[in-house]
Scaffold this motif. Structure first.
Motif, PDB file in Angstrom:
ATOM      1  N   LYS A   1       1.182 -19.943  -6.512  1.00 48.14           N
ATOM      2  CA  LYS A   1      -0.264 -19.551  -6.606  1.00 48.14           C
ATOM      3  C   LYS A   1      -0.420 -19.324  -8.217  1.00 48.14           C
ATOM      4  O   LYS A   1       0.699 -18.496  -8.777  1.00 48.14           O
ATOM      5  N   ILE A   2      -1.410 -19.676  -8.790  1.00 49.65           N
ATOM      6  CA  ILE A   2      -1.756 -19.313 -10.244  1.00 49.65           C
ATOM      7  C   ILE A   2      -2.792 -17.977  -9.959  1.00 49.65           C
ATOM      8  O   ILE A   2      -3.517 -17.950  -8.925  1.00 49.65           O
ATOM      9  N   VAL A   3      -2.293 -16.990 -10.736  1.00 48.83           N
ATOM     10  CA  VAL A   3      -3.309 -15.787 -10.723  1.00 48.83           C
ATOM     11  C   VAL A   3      -3.758 -15.363 -12.038  1.00 48.83           C
ATOM     12  O   VAL A   3      -2.897 -15.562 -13.010  1.00 48.83           O
ATOM     13  N   ALA A   4      -5.049 -14.933 -12.237  1.00 45.93           N
ATOM     14  CA  ALA A   4      -5.434 -14.511 -13.351  1.00 45.93           C
ATOM     15  C   ALA A   4      -6.531 -13.105 -13.336  1.00 45.93           C
ATOM     16  O   ALA A   4      -7.040 -13.167 -12.317  1.00 45.93           O
ATOM     17  N   GLY A   5      -6.088 -12.079 -14.229  1.00 44.47           N
ATOM     18  CA  GLY A   5      -6.983 -10.878 -14.059  1.00 44.47           C
ATOM     19  C   GLY A   5      -8.015 -10.669 -15.492  1.00 44.47           C
ATOM     20  O   GLY A   5      -7.543 -11.056 -16.256  1.00 44.47           O
ATOM     21  N   GLN A   6      -8.903  -9.941 -14.955  1.00 43.38           N
ATOM     22  CA  GLN A   6      -9.723  -9.572 -16.271  1.00 43.38           C
ATOM     23  C   GLN A   6      -8.938  -8.700 -17.131  1.00 43.38           C
ATOM     24  O   GLN A   6      -9.311  -8.723 -18.407  1.00 43.38           O
ATOM     25  N   THR A   7      -8.040  -7.924 -16.395  1.00 37.39           N
ATOM     26  CA  THR A   7      -7.285  -7.193 -17.344  1.00 37.39           C
ATOM     27  C   THR A   7      -5.702  -7.194 -16.705  1.00 37.39           C
ATOM     28  O   THR A   7      -5.601  -7.926 -15.892  1.00 37.39           O
ATOM     29  N   PRO A   8      -4.747  -7.201 -17.622  1.00 33.13           N
ATOM     30  CA  PRO A   8      -3.335  -7.227 -17.255  1.00 33.13           C
ATOM     31  C   PRO A   8      -2.960  -6.288 -15.993  1.00 33.13           C
ATOM     32  O   PRO A   8      -2.433  -6.706 -15.154  1.00 33.13           O
ATOM     33  N   GLU A   9      -3.582  -5.335 -15.945  1.00 36.29           N
ATOM     34  CA  GLU A   9      -3.480  -4.299 -14.738  1.00 36.29           C
ATOM     35  C   GLU A   9      -4.099  -5.127 -13.337  1.00 36.29           C
ATOM     36  O   GLU A   9      -3.278  -5.165 -12.328  1.00 36.29           O
ATOM     37  N   VAL A  10      -5.222  -5.444 -13.534  1.00 37.16           N
ATOM     38  CA  VAL A  10      -5.733  -6.468 -12.432  1.00 37.16           C
ATOM     39  C   VAL A  10      -5.011  -7.495 -12.121  1.00 37.16           C
ATOM     40  O   VAL A  10      -4.646  -7.736 -10.868  1.00 37.16           O
ATOM     41  N   ALA A  11      -4.387  -8.417 -12.994  1.00 33.81           N
ATOM     42  CA  ALA A  11      -3.611  -9.517 -12.845  1.00 33.81           C
ATOM     43  C   ALA A  11      -2.271  -9.123 -12.262  1.00 33.81           C
ATOM     44  O   ALA A  11      -1.724  -9.662 -11.093  1.00 33.81           O
ATOM     45  N   GLN A  12      -1.968  -7.909 -12.358  1.00 27.91           N
ATOM     46  CA  GLN A  12      -0.700  -7.532 -11.911  1.00 27.91           C
ATOM     47  C   GLN A  12      -0.854  -6.985 -10.275  1.00 27.91           C
ATOM     48  O   GLN A  12      -0.098  -7.403  -9.395  1.00 27.91           O
ATOM     49  N   ILE A  13      -1.912  -6.461 -10.041  1.00 28.81           N
ATOM     50  CA  ILE A  13      -2.351  -6.053  -8.576  1.00 28.81           C
ATOM     51  C   ILE A  13      -2.457  -7.446  -7.785  1.00 28.81           C
ATOM     52  O   ILE A  13      -2.113  -7.360  -6.733  1.00 28.81           O
ATOM     53  N   LEU A  14      -3.212  -8.404  -8.293  1.00 29.95           N
ATOM     54  CA  LEU A  14      -3.318  -9.697  -7.726  1.00 29.95           C
ATOM     55  C   LEU A  14      -1.971 -10.341  -7.558  1.00 29.95           C
ATOM     56  O   LEU A  14      -1.820 -11.055  -6.432  1.00 29.95           O
ATOM     57  N   LYS A  15      -1.087 -10.354  -8.555  1.00 24.38           N
ATOM     58  CA  LYS A  15       0.104 -10.674  -8.505  1.00 24.38           C
ATOM     59  C   LYS A  15       0.738 -10.081  -7.260  1.00 24.38           C
ATOM     60  O   LYS A  15       1.770 -11.058  -6.604  1.00 24.38           O
TER      61      LYS A  15
ATOM     62  N   ILE B   1       4.452 -16.860  -7.994  1.00 26.48           N
ATOM     63  CA  ILE B   1       3.196 -16.460  -8.631  1.00 26.48           C
ATOM     64  C   ILE B   1       3.489 -17.017 -10.112  1.00 26.48           C
ATOM     65  O   ILE B   1       4.545 -16.613 -10.690  1.00 26.48           O
ATOM     66  N   PHE B   2       2.377 -17.605 -10.733  1.00 26.54           N
ATOM     67  CA  PHE B   2       2.216 -18.086 -12.186  1.00 26.54           C
ATOM     68  C   PHE B   2       1.126 -17.189 -12.530  1.00 26.54           C
ATOM     69  O   PHE B   2       0.016 -17.333 -12.352  1.00 26.54           O
ATOM     70  N   LEU B   3       1.351 -16.309 -13.689  1.00 23.75           N
ATOM     71  CA  LEU B   3       0.511 -15.371 -14.261  1.00 23.75           C
ATOM     72  C   LEU B   3      -0.261 -16.141 -15.525  1.00 23.75           C
ATOM     73  O   LEU B   3       0.498 -16.422 -16.436  1.00 23.75           O
ATOM     74  N   ALA B   4      -1.396 -16.699 -15.282  1.00 22.17           N
ATOM     75  CA  ALA B   4      -1.960 -17.447 -16.052  1.00 22.17           C
ATOM     76  C   ALA B   4      -2.572 -16.564 -17.490  1.00 22.17           C
ATOM     77  O   ALA B   4      -2.679 -15.163 -17.163  1.00 22.17           O
ATOM     78  N   LYS B   5      -2.765 -17.048 -18.526  1.00 19.80           N
ATOM     79  CA  LYS B   5      -2.962 -16.262 -19.693  1.00 19.80           C
ATOM     80  C   LYS B   5      -4.299 -15.290 -19.490  1.00 19.80           C
ATOM     81  O   LYS B   5      -4.303 -14.123 -19.939  1.00 19.80           O
ATOM     82  N   ASN B   6      -5.299 -16.068 -19.078  1.00 20.82           N
ATOM     83  CA  ASN B   6      -6.496 -15.447 -18.735  1.00 20.82           C
ATOM     84  C   ASN B   6      -7.322 -16.102 -17.791  1.00 20.82           C
ATOM     85  O   ASN B   6      -6.882 -17.195 -17.201  1.00 20.82           O
ATOM     86  N   ILE B   7      -8.576 -15.701 -17.216  1.00 19.66           N
ATOM     87  CA  ILE B   7      -9.237 -16.282 -16.247  1.00 19.66           C
ATOM     88  C   ILE B   7      -9.669 -17.816 -16.771  1.00 19.66           C
ATOM     89  O   ILE B   7      -9.661 -18.734 -15.839  1.00 19.66           O
ATOM     90  N   LYS B   8     -10.025 -17.952 -17.900  1.00 18.10           N
ATOM     91  CA  LYS B   8     -10.525 -19.406 -18.279  1.00 18.10           C
ATOM     92  C   LYS B   8      -9.507 -20.284 -18.062  1.00 18.10           C
ATOM     93  O   LYS B   8      -9.662 -21.478 -17.880  1.00 18.10           O
ATOM     94  N   THR B   9      -8.215 -19.776 -18.458  1.00 20.65           N
ATOM     95  CA  THR B   9      -7.081 -20.715 -18.502  1.00 20.65           C
ATOM     96  C   THR B   9      -6.889 -21.105 -17.228  1.00 20.65           C
ATOM     97  O   THR B   9      -6.495 -22.332 -16.810  1.00 20.65           O
ATOM     98  N   ALA B  10      -6.945 -20.309 -16.130  1.00 22.87           N
ATOM     99  CA  ALA B  10      -6.719 -20.409 -14.455  1.00 22.87           C
ATOM    100  C   ALA B  10      -7.668 -21.623 -14.121  1.00 22.87           C
ATOM    101  O   ALA B  10      -7.570 -22.329 -13.432  1.00 22.87           O
ATOM    102  N   GLU B  11      -8.811 -21.300 -14.508  1.00 25.06           N
ATOM    103  CA  GLU B  11     -10.085 -22.138 -14.028  1.00 25.06           C
ATOM    104  C   GLU B  11      -9.770 -23.554 -14.622  1.00 25.06           C
ATOM    105  O   GLU B  11      -9.881 -24.555 -13.860  1.00 25.06           O
ATOM    106  N   ALA B  12      -9.189 -23.504 -15.695  1.00 22.89           N
ATOM    107  CA  ALA B  12      -9.123 -25.093 -16.305  1.00 22.89           C
ATOM    108  C   ALA B  12      -7.800 -25.642 -15.806  1.00 22.89           C
ATOM    109  O   ALA B  12      -7.990 -26.874 -15.630  1.00 22.89           O
ATOM    110  N   ALA B  13      -6.895 -25.089 -15.437  1.00 23.30           N
ATOM    111  CA  ALA B  13      -5.653 -25.429 -14.843  1.00 23.30           C
ATOM    112  C   ALA B  13      -6.094 -26.137 -13.569  1.00 23.30           C
ATOM    113  O   ALA B  13      -5.708 -27.284 -13.333  1.00 23.30           O
ATOM    114  N   LYS B  14      -6.927 -25.396 -12.835  1.00 25.51           N
ATOM    115  CA  LYS B  14      -7.338 -26.035 -11.476  1.00 25.51           C
ATOM    116  C   LYS B  14      -8.038 -27.252 -11.448  1.00 25.51           C
ATOM    117  O   LYS B  14      -8.086 -28.246 -11.011  1.00 25.51           O
TER     118      LYS B  14
END
Length: 428
Positions: A167-181, A192-205
């Motif tokens: 699963k690709i996961v991205a969060g608005q902040t590093p803390e949010v990304a970690q929670i979702l991870k 889990i793959f932590l994407a650099k940011n939300i736009k990157t995750a959207e683009a990957a999909k």
């Protein structure tokens, strides 16, 4: 921020239901859908999508509701609604906008809202975030936070299920990304793959399905070329596939909710940024034209065998967008049916997987209840390679077609057989 998360899943279709079932093994989860009939069926242990077994539904701790009042106590909200295109092939964000409005009615400080719907880069933060903020009277990125984890559901695939894939996961902040991870990782063994940011995750999909669309377009184009040369594309692909790095894509109609839709989201984004997406739209154009190429080839083959048969009776086997699933969303078999009707065919349709009520409601098609007939057809089209159709014997097929009729095998599922003399056989 969020400890001991409780989760709401907004939308219980092909994406939301499997996700909810697997997350409910580890967390308190409530699944919400606006369709009360869907909720009632699931409560009775019946999933019409065929993704979840009755026993898994009945044994799950997942709570089901169509009442948003039951979602306010949760602190992580995952939106899994569809993102279609309109009649002009422009992104239709209505479902995701409405879902965001719904979530905003019970959103509170500290909550996280995650989107799994396929969108173009920027939708989560630039469109959904403001809708949530306005509806809830809260500040995005301060009072509540956004996340994105694109779905990778493949309907009917029992191997690449949501609990087995990365699963690709991205969060608005590093803390949010970690929670979702942590949340998603609990469900799928921490793949889990932590994407650099939300736009990157959207683009990957969005490029995942665009890439498949382009590759299928290439195979479809060579299929049409080889038809004109009297060569079977399946024979060619079989030979070419012996090279170690040859990509094994198959020709066919590109329907469904993902591959035939998502490239338009990427094209929209490209155009908005001032770029002309020639390759992406060329692939779409090729795949969209495939139904007419197939229907014309079948019709011309019938006429070549019998020039006087301008109104053949034709049976289409299969209506869903792919094999062994009941999913009728964006099926392109209807294009074949419409094309053949314009060419004078009298069409009957059978599908062993599709819901007859949905076929009638969506396409005004009355599915045949069985393959038994007292009046054999001029042509039988194997349109969707459901297992049941693959297993039909030569005798089964020949009983429903005239002795001089045409067997049109769109997906090559009977290509290794020899039919009795008199029967015609067509394949890509």
């Amino acid at each position: 921020m969020t400890e001991n998360p409780t989760i709401s899943i907004i939308g219980l279709g092909y994406v939301g239901l499997p996700l909810a079932i697997h997350l409910a093994k580890h967390y308190k989860v409530t699944g919400f859908d606006i369709n009360q009939n869907r909720i009632d069926e699931l409560a009775q242990g019946f999933d019409r999508t065929g993704e979840i077994e009755t026993s898994d539904l009945r044994n799950s701790t997942l709570r089901l509701t169509s009442d948003t009042a039951e979602l306010g106590g949760h602190n992580v909200h995952i939106v899994t609604v569809p993102t279609p295109v309109d009649n002009n092939n422009e992104p239709d964000l209505t479902p995701v906008r409405k879902a965001s409005e719904t979530v905003s009615t019970f959103l509170k400080k500290g909550d996280i809202v995650v989107y799994e719907s396929t969108v173009y880069p920027g939708v989560t933060e630039d469109i959904c975030g403001p809708i949530l903020a306005q509806g809830a009277g809260l500040k995005c990125g301060q009072d509540f936070f956004l996340g994105y984890s694109p779905e990778r559901i493949n309907p009917g695939d029992k191997e690449h299920t949501v609990d087995n894939i990365t699963k690709i996961v991205a969060g608005q902040t590093p803390e949010v990304a970690q929670i979702l991870k942590n949340i998603y990782g609990t469900m799928n063994g921490d793949k889990i793959f932590l994407a650099k940011n939300i736009k990157t995750a959207e683009a990957a999909k969005v490029i995942e399905n665009a890439q498949r669309d382009i590759n299928i377009a290439f195979v479809n184009e060579i299929a049409v070329i080889f038809q004109k040369l009297g060569i079977s594309v399946y024979d060619v692909l079989e030979a070419a596939g012996t090279k170690w790095n040859f990509l094994n894509f198959q020709p066919g109609l590109v329907g469904g909710h993902c591959i035939g839709v998502d490239p338009y989201y990427l094209a929209h984004c490209a155009t908005a940024s001032g770029h002309d997406p020639k390759v992406i739209l060329s692939g779409r154009s090729t795949n969209e034209a495939m139904s007419k190429a197939v229907s014309n080839a079948i019709h011309n083959t019938i006429l070549a065998r019998n020039p006087n048969n301008h109104a053949p009776r034709t049976l289409v086997l299969g209506l869903t967008f792919k094999e062994d699933v009941p999913d009728l969303r964006n099926t392109k078999i209807t294009d074949i049916i419409d094309d053949l009707k314009e060419l004078g065919h009298h069409i009957d349709v059978h599908d062993s997987m599709a819901d007859p009520l949905e076929a009638k409601e969506f396409f005004d098609i009355d599915l045949l209840p069985s393959l038994e007939t007292d009046k054999p057809y001029d042509c039988v089209i194997g349109a969707v390679p459901h297992s049941g159709y693959k297993e039909l014997t030569n005798t089964n097929i020949q009983q429903i077609i005239k002795p001089d009729g045409l067997i049109a095998d769109m997906k090559g599922m009977w290509r290794d057989r020899s039919f009795d003399n008199g029967y015609g056989y067509w394949c890509l």
